[in-house]
Design a protein around this motif. Structure first.
Motif, PDB file in Angstrom:
ATOM      1  N   ILE A   5       0.853  -1.186   0.000  1.00  0.00           N
ATOM      2  CA  ILE A   5       0.000   0.000   0.000  1.00  0.00           C
ATOM      3  C   ILE A   5       0.890   1.237   0.000  1.00  0.00           C
ATOM      4  CG2 ILE A   5      -1.983  -1.058   1.137  1.00  0.00           C
ATOM      5  CD1 ILE A   5      -0.938   0.135   3.790  1.00  0.00           C
ATOM      6  N   GLU A   6       0.288   2.377  -0.298  1.00  0.00           N
ATOM      7  CA  GLU A   6       1.016   3.642  -0.277  1.00  0.00           C
ATOM      8  C   GLU A   6       0.659   4.420   0.994  1.00  0.00           C
ATOM      9  OE1 GLU A   6       3.387   4.750  -2.404  1.00  0.00           O
ATOM     10  OE2 GLU A   6       3.220   2.711  -3.229  1.00  0.00           O
ATOM     11  N   PRO A   7       1.583   5.199   1.524  1.00  0.00           N
ATOM     12  CA  PRO A   7       1.253   6.018   2.693  1.00  0.00           C
ATOM     13  C   PRO A   7       0.303   7.150   2.330  1.00  0.00           C
ATOM     14  CG  PRO A   7       3.467   6.509   1.921  1.00  0.00           C
ATOM     15  CD  PRO A   7       2.995   5.345   1.112  1.00  0.00           C
ATOM     16  N   GLY A  27      -2.337   2.873   6.015  1.00  0.00           N
ATOM     17  CA  GLY A  27      -3.400   2.070   6.615  1.00  0.00           C
ATOM     18  C   GLY A  27      -4.594   2.906   7.042  1.00  0.00           C
ATOM     19  N   ASN A  28      -5.271   2.445   8.087  1.00  0.00           N
ATOM     20  CA  ASN A  28      -6.499   3.066   8.574  1.00  0.00           C
ATOM     21  C   ASN A  28      -6.183   4.276   9.452  1.00  0.00           C
ATOM     22  OD1 ASN A  28      -8.928   3.723   9.816  1.00  0.00           O
ATOM     23  ND2 ASN A  28      -9.490   1.605  10.275  1.00  0.00           N
ATOM     24  N   LYS A  29      -6.618   5.456   9.040  1.00  0.00           N
ATOM     25  CA  LYS A  29      -6.330   6.682   9.801  1.00  0.00           C
ATOM     26  C   LYS A  29      -6.882   6.620  11.219  1.00  0.00           C
ATOM     27  CE  LYS A  29      -6.269   9.629   5.678  1.00  0.00           C
ATOM     28  NZ  LYS A  29      -6.891  10.799   4.991  1.00  0.00           N
ATOM     29  N   GLU A  30      -7.956   5.845  11.402  1.00  0.00           N
ATOM     30  CA  GLU A  30      -8.573   5.718  12.730  1.00  0.00           C
ATOM     31  C   GLU A  30      -8.239   4.377  13.381  1.00  0.00           C
ATOM     32  OE1 GLU A  30     -10.031   8.399  13.886  1.00  0.00           O
ATOM     33  OE2 GLU A  30      -9.676   9.350  11.925  1.00  0.00           O
ATOM     34  N   ARG A  50       5.329  -2.089   5.498  1.00  0.00           N
ATOM     35  CA  ARG A  50       3.914  -1.816   5.805  1.00  0.00           C
ATOM     36  C   ARG A  50       3.084  -3.095   5.773  1.00  0.00           C
ATOM     37  NH1 ARG A  50       4.468   2.033   0.786  1.00  0.00           N
ATOM     38  NH2 ARG A  50       5.943   3.542   1.642  1.00  0.00           N
ATOM     39  N   SER A  51       3.586  -4.101   5.069  1.00  0.00           N
ATOM     40  CA  SER A  51       2.774  -5.280   4.763  1.00  0.00           C
ATOM     41  C   SER A  51       2.691  -6.309   5.881  1.00  0.00           C
ATOM     42  CB  SER A  51       3.306  -5.944   3.487  1.00  0.00           C
ATOM     43  OG  SER A  51       3.225  -5.055   2.398  1.00  0.00           O
ATOM     44  N   TYR A  58      -4.992  -1.286  11.219  1.00  0.00           N
ATOM     45  CA  TYR A  58      -3.860  -0.581  11.831  1.00  0.00           C
ATOM     46  C   TYR A  58      -3.600   0.788  11.211  1.00  0.00           C
ATOM     47  CZ  TYR A  58      -2.042  -4.501  14.624  1.00  0.00           C
ATOM     48  OH  TYR A  58      -1.861  -5.497  15.559  1.00  0.00           O
ATOM     49  N   LYS A  59      -3.242   1.724  12.052  1.00  0.00           N
ATOM     50  CA  LYS A  59      -2.618   2.986  11.642  1.00  0.00           C
ATOM     51  C   LYS A  59      -1.120   2.723  11.706  1.00  0.00           C
ATOM     52  CE  LYS A  59      -2.473   7.892  12.950  1.00  0.00           C
ATOM     53  NZ  LYS A  59      -3.070   8.891  13.881  1.00  0.00           N
ATOM     54  N   ILE A  60      -0.472   2.597  10.546  1.00  0.00           N
ATOM     55  CA  ILE A  60       0.885   2.057  10.447  1.00  0.00           C
ATOM     56  C   ILE A  60       1.892   3.207  10.347  1.00  0.00           C
ATOM     57  CG2 ILE A  60       2.401   0.543   9.124  1.00  0.00           C
ATOM     58  CD1 ILE A  60      -0.342  -0.579   7.877  1.00  0.00           C
ATOM     59  N   VAL A  61       2.770   3.300  11.334  1.00  0.00           N
ATOM     60  CA  VAL A  61       3.763   4.373  11.390  1.00  0.00           C
ATOM     61  C   VAL A  61       5.153   3.786  11.146  1.00  0.00           C
ATOM     62  CG1 VAL A  61       4.739   6.240  12.777  1.00  0.00           C
ATOM     63  CG2 VAL A  61       2.326   5.588  13.078  1.00  0.00           C
TER      64      VAL A  61
END
Length: 313
Positions: A5-7, A27-30, A50-51, A58-61
């Motif tokens: 996915i892209e950020p 990922g999911n902002k919330e 990210r994968s 997840y909100k992935i940082v």
């Protein structure tokens, strides 16, 4: 692993007069927040990192640590210690208004994850750790002096080549001199050889793509110089600090999954086993057909199962 996915956000965080960190969110902002701590030190993040996480949950940082990846200044050793990085993780958490997050780290990332959790146990929801590395002198000696050399003699010969025979009784220290040489070619030759040694030994089956990575001068210099800087300084910790009972007691309540390749020669299974012995509440999976890399099938499968299992916390 989940599809690439892209950020949806990439940004910079100034953490000192010298250092500015690159970070991204996908990922999911919330979603439930998770921070990915990359290896090395000096390795930087990769899009595939990210994968390991379900992007719907997840909100992935992802954050490039000091001197690594897209953070600046590249390959800088100034103001670059374990404790600086822990402060950076906290600054980023505060910047993003996150109260608590999941922490995921492999290899050096597992070192940093343990050190961060022991420093800020109230900020960690769970730990997923892979290829356990606690920076004890015995661990460094096995990989950089006498141990892995017996299993990869041809790669070892290339690794020791830049170092005069009289200086090979302490390879980390000998490399320190060359990696900090004022001569560009000396420094880059050492950086490529140091990096190639790790890339050649990271998987059960040697990966030509990883070997090719060691030939990229910018990556090799950051990776080798920062790794060596940490290792010559014993990680800026007491020997065995992360495994000390009083330190483990601080994090004993945190759910933890450890995934370890049986044939990992970079971070041998003895360290993961030592962690499990002092922290029996943690779950340890030893992958019977894997080395050090997070990308090997059995390892990546268990890592994703772990993050899926913690997604509801």
């Amino acid at each position: 692993m989940y599809p690439l996915i892209e950020p949806h956000l990439t940004d910079k965080l100034k953490v000192s007069d010298l250092h500015t960190l690159h970070y991204e969110i996908s990922g999911n902002k919330e979603g439930t927040p998770v921070i990915f701590l990359h290896g090395g030190p000096g390795g930087g993040c990769d899009a595939r990192d990210r994968s390991f996480f379900d992007p719907a949950k997840y909100k992935i940082v992802l954050m490039d640590q000091r001197g690594s990846g897209k953070s600046t200044p590249m390959a800088s050793l100034e103001e670059n210690t374990t404790w600086d990085l822990i402060k950076d993780i906290e600054k980023l958490r505060e910047q993003l208004s996150i109260e608590k997050w999941h922490v995921f780290g492999g290899s050096w990332g597992s070192t940093l994850a343990l050190a961060y959790a022991q420093s800020h146990p109230d900020r960690v929801k769970s730990l997923v750790l892979r290829g356990i590395f606690t920076l004890r002198k015995s661990e460094l000696r096995f990989f950089y002096q006498d141990g892995a050399s017996h299993l990869f003699p041809e790669a070892w010969e290339e690794y020791v080549a830049p170092i005069p025979e009289a200086e090979r009784n302490d390879m980390v220290l000998a490399y320190h001199a060359q990696l900090n040489s004022a001569d560009d070619e000396t420094r880059l030759r050492a950086a490529r050889a140091w990096t190639k040694w790790e890339m050649a030994t990271s998987k059960l089956y040697v990966d030509p793509a990883q070997i090719a990575q060691s030939e990229k001068d910018d990556f090799a210099e950051a990776f080798a110089r920062i790794e060596n800087h940490y290792f010559v300084n014993d990680g800026f910790m007491r020997d065995g600090q992360l495994l000390a009972e009083q330190e483990i007691d601080k994090i004993r309540h945190i759910p933890c999954v450890i995934v370890q390749g049986r044939y990992d020669v970079v971070c041998p299974a003895t360290t993961a086993y030592a962690l499990k012995k002092v922290w029996p509440e943690a779950t340890l999976h030893i992958v019977p057909d894997a080395g050090h890399s997070s990308r090997e099938a059995g390892t990546s499968k268990l890592l994703v199962q772990a993050t899926d299992g913690f997604a509801h916390l």
